[in-house]
Scaffold this active site. Structure first.
Site, short mmCIF file in Angstrom:
data_model
loop_
_atom_site.label_atom_id
_atom_site.label_comp_id
_atom_site.label_asym_id
_atom_site.label_seq_id
_atom_site.Cartn_x
_atom_site.Cartn_y
_atom_site.Cartn_z
N LYS A 163 -20.16 24.15 30.97
CA LYS A 163 -20.73 25.30 31.19
C LYS A 163 -21.60 25.93 29.93
CE LYS A 163 -20.30 30.18 32.92
NZ LYS A 163 -19.24 31.26 33.09
N HIS A 295 -15.98 27.87 24.57
CA HIS A 295 -16.55 29.47 24.49
C HIS A 295 -17.84 29.37 23.47
CE1 HIS A 295 -12.99 32.01 26.60
NE2 HIS A 295 -13.92 31.07 27.66
#
Length: 322
Positions: A163, A295
């Site tokens: 992502k 992240h």
């Protein structure tokens, strides 16, 4: 109407040219279409700042959408103007009423609850979910694993282009090593059969297909968790073996959670939340967990400190029990 359809086809073409996923394609086309319909089928070239603000505000006030949904719609419109119509929106300074954001503390499972769900899964789905929890993977990451991504020599798994568009490696759970090696053998046999049946190609990411035209037929590029059947690619109409469908995996997780009699809402993402929380509980530092999860910012990872803090509160006792 024909004019509008032509525009949506241009949106699709540009999305495919930029190698976005089919789910992004469907989402962007959906929002562009709704934006046009909202303004009585007016062509976007005739609209601008005020029309975009009116549409986004309506989503927040009338439709009561979540902030992520409103952002999704805005990104689709941004893509339309910048990439398809060639209009720079940067100076427009869009000021829409923002959908109200609620800070959620993610629901997590205890290690015992994770085991209960896993015990109620069978076959390939048990292996997929166990690996998802064991490596803290998103659903699309686990489903997109190829044979070549498994490094049994160094006991690690490569997670490509996730992502955050940041590749990473995660430690391979040693408990799963033998089972994963058996799975690779199954893929090798399945691929040989597919090849002899006149199939055997696989979807290739980005420009790999042009750069390495033979790679799509190689075993190492095959999905680790494929569908049982050959299916038709919705974009190219090529018949090939794709990975397990996300909805099928989600349904199996839901059924397993029901069988485990858990009163928590169990989704695929709950295993990723649980992975991060359980690592934090045993003393793994936040920076390492951030890298394992992929992240961009440590602030995103910090939500798990709140989860652990809430768990520690549970150890406090009520004055009634003094």
């Amino acid at each position: 109407m024909t004019h509008k359809k032509k525009l949506l086809d241009l949106v699709r073409d540009k999305i495919r040219f930029k190698h976005y996923s089919i789910s992004t394609e469907k989402t962007y086309v959906f929002w562009v279409k709704h934006y046009i319909i909202f303004h009585n089928k007016k062509h976007p070239i005739e609209m601008g700042k005020s029309e975009i603000e009116a549409f986004l505000t309506s989503l927040a006030t009338k439709k009561k959408v979540a902030p992520t949904t409103q952002n999704q719609a805005f990104n689709a419109i941004l893509f339309l103007y910048k990439e398809v119509l060639g209009i720079d929106m940067s100076e427009w300074n869009i000021q829409a009423l923002r959908a109200q954001e609620r800070k959620h503390i993610p629901v997590v499972l205890t290690t015992e609850e994770v085991q209960k769900v896993l015990q109620n899964l069978t076959g390939i789905y048990k292996l997929v979910v166990t690996l998802m929890y064991g490596c803290g993977l998103r659903m699309n990451e686990v489903l997109n694993i190829r044979v070549k991504d498994m490094d049994f020599g160094f006991d690690k798994l490569y997670v490509w282009d996730s992502k955050s568009l940041k590749d990473r490696t995660v430690p391979l759970p040693l408990k799963l090593k033998d089972e994963l090696q058996v799975q690779v053998k199954k893929i090798e046999e399945m691929h040989q059969k597919d090849m002899s049946d006149g199939f055997g190609t696989v979807y290739m990411p980005f420009a790999y297909e042009k750069k390495y035209p033979k790679a799509k037929s190689e075993t190492k590029w095959q999905y680790l968790f494929p569908m049982n059947n050959i299916s038709k690619d919705p974009r190219s109409n090529v018949k090939r073996r794709h990975h397990i469908h996300p909805q099928t995996l989600g349904r199996n997780i839901k059924i397993a959670a029901q069988k485990a009699n858990l009163n928590k809402r169990v989704t695929s993402h709950i295993f990723r939340h649980s992975y991060a929380t359980h690592l934090l509980q045993v003393g793994i530092d936040l920076r390492s967990i951030q890298e394992l999860l992929g992240h961009k910012s440590v602030e995103t990872t910090m939500i798990y400190t709140h989860v652990v803090s809430e768990m520690n509160k549970a150890k406090l006792i009520s004055p009634l029990d003094f």
